[in-house]
Write an enzyme that holds these catalytic residues in place. Structure first.
Site, PDB file in Angstrom:
ATOM      1  N   GLU A 159      -0.562  -5.987  -1.343  1.00  0.00           N
ATOM      2  CA  GLU A 159      -0.619  -4.603  -0.856  1.00  0.00           C
ATOM      3  C   GLU A 159      -0.460  -4.573   0.663  1.00  0.00           C
ATOM      4  O   GLU A 159       0.227  -3.723   1.215  1.00  0.00           O
ATOM      5  CB  GLU A 159      -1.963  -3.992  -1.277  1.00  0.00           C
ATOM      6  CG  GLU A 159      -2.147  -2.533  -0.955  1.00  0.00           C
ATOM      7  CD  GLU A 159      -1.235  -1.596  -1.742  1.00  0.00           C
ATOM      8  OE1 GLU A 159      -0.786  -1.953  -2.839  1.00  0.00           O
ATOM      9  OE2 GLU A 159      -0.962  -0.504  -1.219  1.00  0.00           O
ATOM     10  N   ASP A 169      -1.196   3.859  -9.519  1.00  0.00           N
ATOM     11  CA  ASP A 169      -1.715   2.498  -9.376  1.00  0.00           C
ATOM     12  C   ASP A 169      -2.658   2.507  -8.169  1.00  0.00           C
ATOM     13  O   ASP A 169      -2.715   3.492  -7.431  1.00  0.00           O
ATOM     14  CB  ASP A 169      -0.550   1.514  -9.147  1.00  0.00           C
ATOM     15  CG  ASP A 169      -1.029   0.063  -9.029  1.00  0.00           C
ATOM     16  OD1 ASP A 169      -2.045  -0.286  -9.657  1.00  0.00           O
ATOM     17  OD2 ASP A 169      -0.394  -0.725  -8.302  1.00  0.00           O
ATOM     18  N   SER A 170      -3.325   1.383  -7.960  1.00  0.00           N
ATOM     19  CA  SER A 170      -4.225   1.293  -6.803  1.00  0.00           C
ATOM     20  C   SER A 170      -3.436   1.135  -5.502  1.00  0.00           C
ATOM     21  O   SER A 170      -4.038   1.003  -4.446  1.00  0.00           O
ATOM     22  CB  SER A 170      -5.144   0.095  -6.978  1.00  0.00           C
ATOM     23  OG  SER A 170      -4.361  -1.088  -6.926  1.00  0.00           O
ATOM     24  N   CYS A 177      -1.250   0.426 -13.775  1.00  0.00           N
ATOM     25  CA  CYS A 177      -2.204  -0.521 -13.199  1.00  0.00           C
ATOM     26  C   CYS A 177      -2.941  -1.165 -14.363  1.00  0.00           C
ATOM     27  O   CYS A 177      -3.596  -0.463 -15.146  1.00  0.00           O
ATOM     28  CB  CYS A 177      -3.179   0.234 -12.298  1.00  0.00           C
ATOM     29  SG  CYS A 177      -4.574  -0.759 -11.763  1.00  0.00           S
ATOM     30  N   ASN A 178      -2.818  -2.472 -14.503  1.00  0.00           N
ATOM     31  CA  ASN A 178      -3.459  -3.158 -15.632  1.00  0.00           C
ATOM     32  C   ASN A 178      -4.980  -3.022 -15.588  1.00  0.00           C
ATOM     33  O   ASN A 178      -5.625  -2.889 -16.618  1.00  0.00           O
ATOM     34  CB  ASN A 178      -3.107  -4.642 -15.607  1.00  0.00           C
ATOM     35  CG  ASN A 178      -1.670  -4.894 -15.985  1.00  0.00           C
ATOM     36  OD1 ASN A 178      -1.347  -5.030 -17.149  1.00  0.00           O
ATOM     37  ND2 ASN A 178      -0.792  -4.939 -14.995  1.00  0.00           N
ATOM     38  N   THR A 179      -5.519  -3.054 -14.381  1.00  0.00           N
ATOM     39  CA  THR A 179      -6.981  -2.989 -14.257  1.00  0.00           C
ATOM     40  C   THR A 179      -7.486  -1.623 -14.729  1.00  0.00           C
ATOM     41  O   THR A 179      -8.420  -1.542 -15.538  1.00  0.00           O
ATOM     42  CB  THR A 179      -7.398  -3.221 -12.781  1.00  0.00           C
ATOM     43  OG1 THR A 179      -6.670  -4.334 -12.272  1.00  0.00           O
ATOM     44  CG2 THR A 179      -8.875  -3.459 -12.658  1.00  0.00           C
ATOM     45  N   TYR A 231      -8.547  -2.326  -6.950  1.00  0.00           N
ATOM     46  CA  TYR A 231      -9.390  -1.908  -8.077  1.00  0.00           C
ATOM     47  C   TYR A 231     -10.030  -3.139  -8.740  1.00  0.00           C
ATOM     48  O   TYR A 231     -11.074  -3.038  -9.360  1.00  0.00           O
ATOM     49  CB  TYR A 231      -8.534  -1.218  -9.149  1.00  0.00           C
ATOM     50  CG  TYR A 231      -8.153   0.222  -8.912  1.00  0.00           C
ATOM     51  CD1 TYR A 231      -8.514   0.909  -7.747  1.00  0.00           C
ATOM     52  CD2 TYR A 231      -7.427   0.917  -9.888  1.00  0.00           C
ATOM     53  CE1 TYR A 231      -8.137   2.238  -7.573  1.00  0.00           C
ATOM     54  CE2 TYR A 231      -7.059   2.242  -9.714  1.00  0.00           C
ATOM     55  CZ  TYR A 231      -7.409   2.901  -8.555  1.00  0.00           C
ATOM     56  OH  TYR A 231      -7.034   4.210  -8.391  1.00  0.00           O
ATOM     57  N   GLY A 232      -9.300  -4.278  -8.613  1.00  0.00           N
ATOM     58  CA  GLY A 232      -9.613  -5.473  -9.401  1.00  0.00           C
ATOM     59  C   GLY A 232     -11.049  -5.960  -9.385  1.00  0.00           C
ATOM     60  O   GLY A 232     -11.532  -6.503 -10.372  1.00  0.00           O
ATOM     61  N   CYS A 241      -0.800  -8.108 -13.558  1.00  0.00           N
ATOM     62  CA  CYS A 241      -1.139  -7.100 -12.538  1.00  0.00           C
ATOM     63  C   CYS A 241       0.202  -6.643 -11.979  1.00  0.00           C
ATOM     64  O   CYS A 241       1.071  -7.474 -11.699  1.00  0.00           O
ATOM     65  CB  CYS A 241      -1.996  -7.733 -11.447  1.00  0.00           C
ATOM     66  SG  CYS A 241      -2.097  -6.775  -9.921  1.00  0.00           S
ATOM     67  N   THR A 242       0.368  -5.349 -11.864  1.00  0.00           N
ATOM     68  CA  THR A 242       1.694  -4.833 -11.487  1.00  0.00           C
ATOM     69  C   THR A 242       2.134  -5.295 -10.093  1.00  0.00           C
ATOM     70  O   THR A 242       3.322  -5.393  -9.821  1.00  0.00           O
ATOM     71  CB  THR A 242       1.727  -3.294 -11.579  1.00  0.00           C
ATOM     72  OG1 THR A 242       0.649  -2.762 -10.799  1.00  0.00           O
ATOM     73  CG2 THR A 242       1.573  -2.838 -13.007  1.00  0.00           C
ATOM     74  N   HIS A 243       1.181  -5.588  -9.236  1.00  0.00           N
ATOM     75  CA  HIS A 243       1.531  -6.100  -7.898  1.00  0.00           C
ATOM     76  C   HIS A 243       2.231  -7.461  -7.980  1.00  0.00           C
ATOM     77  O   HIS A 243       3.079  -7.777  -7.149  1.00  0.00           O
ATOM     78  CB  HIS A 243       0.276  -6.276  -7.034  1.00  0.00           C
ATOM     79  CG  HIS A 243      -0.253  -5.010  -6.430  1.00  0.00           C
ATOM     80  ND1 HIS A 243      -0.929  -4.076  -7.163  1.00  0.00           N
ATOM     81  CD2 HIS A 243      -0.208  -4.539  -5.161  1.00  0.00           C
ATOM     82  CE1 HIS A 243      -1.284  -3.076  -6.362  1.00  0.00           C
ATOM     83  NE2 HIS A 243      -0.858  -3.343  -5.132  1.00  0.00           N
TER      84      HIS A 243
END
Ligand code: DGL
Length: 260
Positions: free
Chosen positions: A155, A14-15, A77-79, A46-47, A184-186
């Site tokens: 983050e 992921d980012s 990471c969805n993005t 990344y978004g 978004c995983t965050h």
């Protein structure tokens, strides 16, 4: 030969630390596997990056993970999934690639008639892949919200910034939506904070559990399940340049991995 392959690692990235919400679900189902998690915090977020940049980063991470003897790669990471997965699947045909996507189909399956808020990065919401999913399962009661800057605040672990962000950007939806897609995983790390704004009865939809089940199916199909009966190892690699940042992220990652 196949026995060797089964012992390979599962790469996941992921980012930043957001993908921990995906790994958490995966290890519930697949505890005996060995994992290498890449937190690309150097390039977070990344978004709002250009598509070419995201594809370039994903490829660099892929090459690294392949050198680390990975038998499957999870894009947590969805993005990155929305923008790069088709390209990556086309290019890396010999390795199973399992990619997260906003759980919008789950809304269609379980709560179609309810007002729905999809929270995701700008990159995900603008992507062709997400738009195909959206058109296919549209319940005509959906709001798409580009949460620019939110993954960044998560983050950073900046609680004040997260609270202010949610108050400012979600407040108007209180009482107007019942479903929230955590695209978004965050965002799965701040469910409690979201509830404080939108209400206790909000129903969350998150693709992590579904991805974990799918990963198991894919490994089984390819005869790649590790038959060890001992819990596997988890290696965490952060791309930040500063040592303190890397150490801080690693600590936070393992703490979150043990949480709910
Ligand atoms: N966690 C990521 C996602 O699922 C990316 C957040 C970001 O870097 O913007 O979309």
């Amino acid at each position: 030969m196949q026995e060797e392959a089964r012992k390979g690692n599962i790469g996941i990235f992921d980012s930043g630390i957001g993908g921990v919400t995906v790994l958490r679900e995966i290890i519930k189902i697949l505890p005996y596997e060995n994992y290498i998690y890449i937190s690309d915090s150097k390039n977070n977020p990344y978004g709002d990056k250009k598509e070419e940049k995201i594809i370039e980063r994903c490829e660099e991470i892929f090459r690294f993970l392949l050198e680390k003897n990975c038998k499957a790669i999870v894009i947590a990471c969805n993005t990155a999934s929305s923008i790069a997965v088709n390209y990556l699947r086309d290019k890396y045909k010999n390795i199973p690639i399992i990619a997260i996507e906003p759980a919008y189909k789950m809304v269609y399956d379980y709560s179609y008639d309810k007002e729905t808020l999809v929270m995701a990065t700008k990159g995900t919401i603008k992507s062709e892949k997400f738009n195909l999913l959206y058109e296919k399962y549209d319940n005509h009661k959906t709001i798409l919200l580009e949460c620019i800057g939110l993954a960044d605040a998560i983050e950073e672990g900046n609680e004040y910034r997260i609270k202010k962000y949610l108050e400012k950007n979600l407040g108007e939806y209180k009482g107007k939506v019942e479903n929230v897609v955590l695209g978004c995983t965050h965002y799965s790390l701040i469910k409690e904070e979201i509830k404080k704004i939108l209400g206790e009865n909000i129903r969350f939809f998150d693709g992590a559990r579904r991805l974990a089940i799918h990963l198991e199916e894919v490994l089984e199909k390819n005869n790649l399940i590790n038959d060890s009966k001992e819990n596997g190892k988890i290696e965490f690699i952060d791309t930040a340049i500063e040592v303190e940042k890397r150490e801080k992220n690693e600590k936070r990652f393992f703490k979150l991995l043990g949480g709910k």
